[in-house]
Scaffold this motif. Sequence first.
Motif, PDB file in Angstrom:
ATOM      1  N   VAL A   4      63.606  80.142  76.066  1.00 40.47           N
ATOM      2  CA  VAL A   4      64.901  79.706  75.564  1.00 40.47           C
ATOM      3  C   VAL A   4      65.681  79.119  76.730  1.00 40.47           C
ATOM      4  N   LEU A   5      66.042  77.848  76.618  1.00 44.14           N
ATOM      5  CA  LEU A   5      66.867  77.196  77.627  1.00 44.14           C
ATOM      6  C   LEU A   5      68.319  77.212  77.164  1.00 44.14           C
ATOM      7  N   ILE A   6      69.215  77.544  78.069  1.00 46.57           N
ATOM      8  CA  ILE A   6      70.650  77.553  77.795  1.00 46.57           C
ATOM      9  C   ILE A   6      71.319  76.570  78.742  1.00 46.57           C
ATOM     10  N   SER A   7      72.109  75.661  78.198  1.00 54.35           N
ATOM     11  CA  SER A   7      72.894  74.775  79.044  1.00 54.35           C
ATOM     12  C   SER A   7      74.209  74.497  78.338  1.00 54.35           C
ATOM     13  N   GLY A   8      75.055  73.735  79.008  1.00 53.23           N
ATOM     14  CA  GLY A   8      76.342  73.412  78.414  1.00 53.23           C
ATOM     15  C   GLY A   8      77.448  73.381  79.444  1.00 53.23           C
ATOM     16  N   ASP A  79      54.137  77.380  73.402  1.00 53.28           N
ATOM     17  CA  ASP A  79      54.153  77.082  71.969  1.00 53.28           C
ATOM     18  C   ASP A  79      55.561  77.146  71.379  1.00 53.28           C
ATOM     19  N   ASP A  80      56.432  77.943  71.978  1.00 55.27           N
ATOM     20  CA  ASP A  80      57.753  78.207  71.403  1.00 55.27           C
ATOM     21  C   ASP A  80      58.821  77.909  72.453  1.00 55.27           C
ATOM     22  N   LEU A  81      59.427  76.734  72.378  1.00 56.76           N
ATOM     23  CA  LEU A  81      60.490  76.328  73.301  1.00 56.76           C
ATOM     24  C   LEU A  81      61.745  76.010  72.507  1.00 56.76           C
ATOM     25  N   ARG A  82      62.843  76.666  72.837  1.00 55.07           N
ATOM     26  CA  ARG A  82      64.113  76.451  72.145  1.00 55.07           C
ATOM     27  C   ARG A  82      65.196  76.125  73.167  1.00 55.07           C
ATOM     28  N   PHE A  83      66.158  75.321  72.740  1.00 53.94           N
ATOM     29  CA  PHE A  83      67.197  74.856  73.652  1.00 53.94           C
ATOM     30  C   PHE A  83      68.545  74.967  72.956  1.00 53.94           C
ATOM     31  N   ILE A  84      69.468  75.688  73.575  1.00 58.78           N
ATOM     32  CA  ILE A  84      70.828  75.833  73.063  1.00 58.78           C
ATOM     33  C   ILE A  84      71.786  75.151  74.032  1.00 58.78           C
ATOM     34  N   SER A 128      72.783  66.761  76.048  1.00 53.35           N
ATOM     35  CA  SER A 128      73.559  67.473  75.028  1.00 53.35           C
ATOM     36  C   SER A 128      72.954  67.383  73.639  1.00 53.35           C
ATOM     37  N   HIS A 129      72.132  66.366  73.385  1.00 52.43           N
ATOM     38  CA  HIS A 129      71.556  66.180  72.051  1.00 52.43           C
ATOM     39  C   HIS A 129      70.096  66.619  71.978  1.00 52.43           C
ATOM     40  N   LEU A 130      69.595  67.277  73.015  1.00 53.03           N
ATOM     41  CA  LEU A 130      68.193  67.656  73.043  1.00 53.03           C
ATOM     42  C   LEU A 130      67.909  68.959  72.307  1.00 53.03           C
ATOM     43  N   GLY A 131      68.936  69.742  72.023  1.00 53.10           N
ATOM     44  CA  GLY A 131      68.714  71.027  71.380  1.00 53.10           C
ATOM     45  C   GLY A 131      69.774  71.341  70.348  1.00 53.10           C
ATOM     46  N   ASP A 236      63.091  61.143  62.819  1.00 56.03           N
ATOM     47  CA  ASP A 236      63.624  60.948  64.164  1.00 56.03           C
ATOM     48  C   ASP A 236      63.288  62.126  65.085  1.00 56.03           C
ATOM     49  N   ASN A 237      62.496  63.084  64.543  1.00 55.95           N
ATOM     50  CA  ASN A 237      62.036  64.257  65.305  1.00 55.95           C
ATOM     51  C   ASN A 237      63.186  65.143  65.765  1.00 55.95           C
ATOM     52  N   ARG A 238      64.246  65.183  64.977  1.00 56.59           N
ATOM     53  CA  ARG A 238      65.341  66.096  65.296  1.00 56.59           C
ATOM     54  C   ARG A 238      64.946  67.526  64.949  1.00 56.59           C
ATOM     55  N   SER A 239      65.441  68.460  65.737  1.00 52.88           N
ATOM     56  CA  SER A 239      65.250  69.870  65.415  1.00 52.88           C
ATOM     57  C   SER A 239      66.401  70.409  64.583  1.00 52.88           C
ATOM     58  N   TYR A 240      67.600  69.812  64.754  1.00 60.33           N
ATOM     59  CA  TYR A 240      68.790  70.299  64.069  1.00 60.33           C
ATOM     60  C   TYR A 240      69.651  69.126  63.613  1.00 60.33           C
ATOM     61  N   LEU A 241      70.267  69.293  62.451  1.00 64.39           N
ATOM     62  CA  LEU A 241      71.248  68.341  61.946  1.00 64.39           C
ATOM     63  C   LEU A 241      72.447  69.142  61.458  1.00 64.39           C
ATOM     64  N   THR A 242      73.605  68.920  62.071  1.00 62.64           N
ATOM     65  CA  THR A 242      74.814  69.664  61.717  1.00 62.64           C
ATOM     66  C   THR A 242      75.688  68.819  60.809  1.00 62.64           C
TER      67      THR A 242
END
Length: 295
Positions: A4-8, A79-84, A128-131, A236-242
């Motif tokens: 899990v990557l955290i940035s911001g 196998d499991d990479l997540r980015f917040i 900012s739009h990678l996760g 577009d291979n997005r992981s999330y759409l808000t």
Amino acid sequence: MQIVLISGLSGSGKSIALNVLEDAGYYVVDNLPATLLPQLISTLRGAGYQRLAVAADVRAGASISALPGQIERLHDMVDDLRFIFLEARDETLIQRFSETRRRHPLAEENLTLGEAIARERDLLEPISHLGHRIDTSDTQANTLRAWVKDFMQLEQTAGLTLLFQSFGFKYGIPVDADLVFDVRCLPNPHYDLNLRPLTGRDQPVIDFLEKIPEVGRMFDDIRGFVANWLPAYIRDNRSYLTVAVGCTGGQHRSVYFAERLANHFRDTVRVMVRHRAGARRAHDGRTGNGSGAAR
């Protein structure tokens, strides 16, 4: 191995997110240069660690620009990479730094706090739009902890997660929104004294709104727009759409729409629901003001 990557932005709540993950059993590394990520993962995997949470931000200097390339490399390693990615409005960040009296990591003698925040926002824009983006502007610490836990409990399956978020325009548009819909033109339950203390999740408010033909038409239009364009966002291979739905205060109409839209799409795609103004009201009710938001 799960990473899990955290940035911001500084002051947006990264420490809170890391603490949640550490409490959940993750090995946590804060302020790591992005270029060292592959080496860290290889080392910890060899030592038997299965879950890792890493914070990477502007404190590591110019290496943050290498993060997009490192993320691509990490996808081949685990196998499991997540980015917040956590962010907040400028005025919220300024208030938080003023309350804690901490120094911004980009602060210099010739930069004001507002200028340092603007500089940091520019530096982080490429990632900012990678996760999964979370706007913590109106979020207290406990709510952010719950949102991070919800994010981590999602099953790791291929595909896009559709997040419906209600908000109040009086508090500002969420900075993490991809699509924004305005339902303020519809009759407001706030003016019914019996409905005023309720929310769009309560049956009396639902009954009130569903008697109004324009509400059904608005729902069909929003549902149709999202349904028509959802395949394009998936391609577009997005992981999330808000998808953010706003009314005046974020209590009745927007909550009703967010919940109803989530229920409609739940059988089609992975869905999350978030009510931003509700978290703000709950906090304000306890403190009597808007202070004490997530750091």
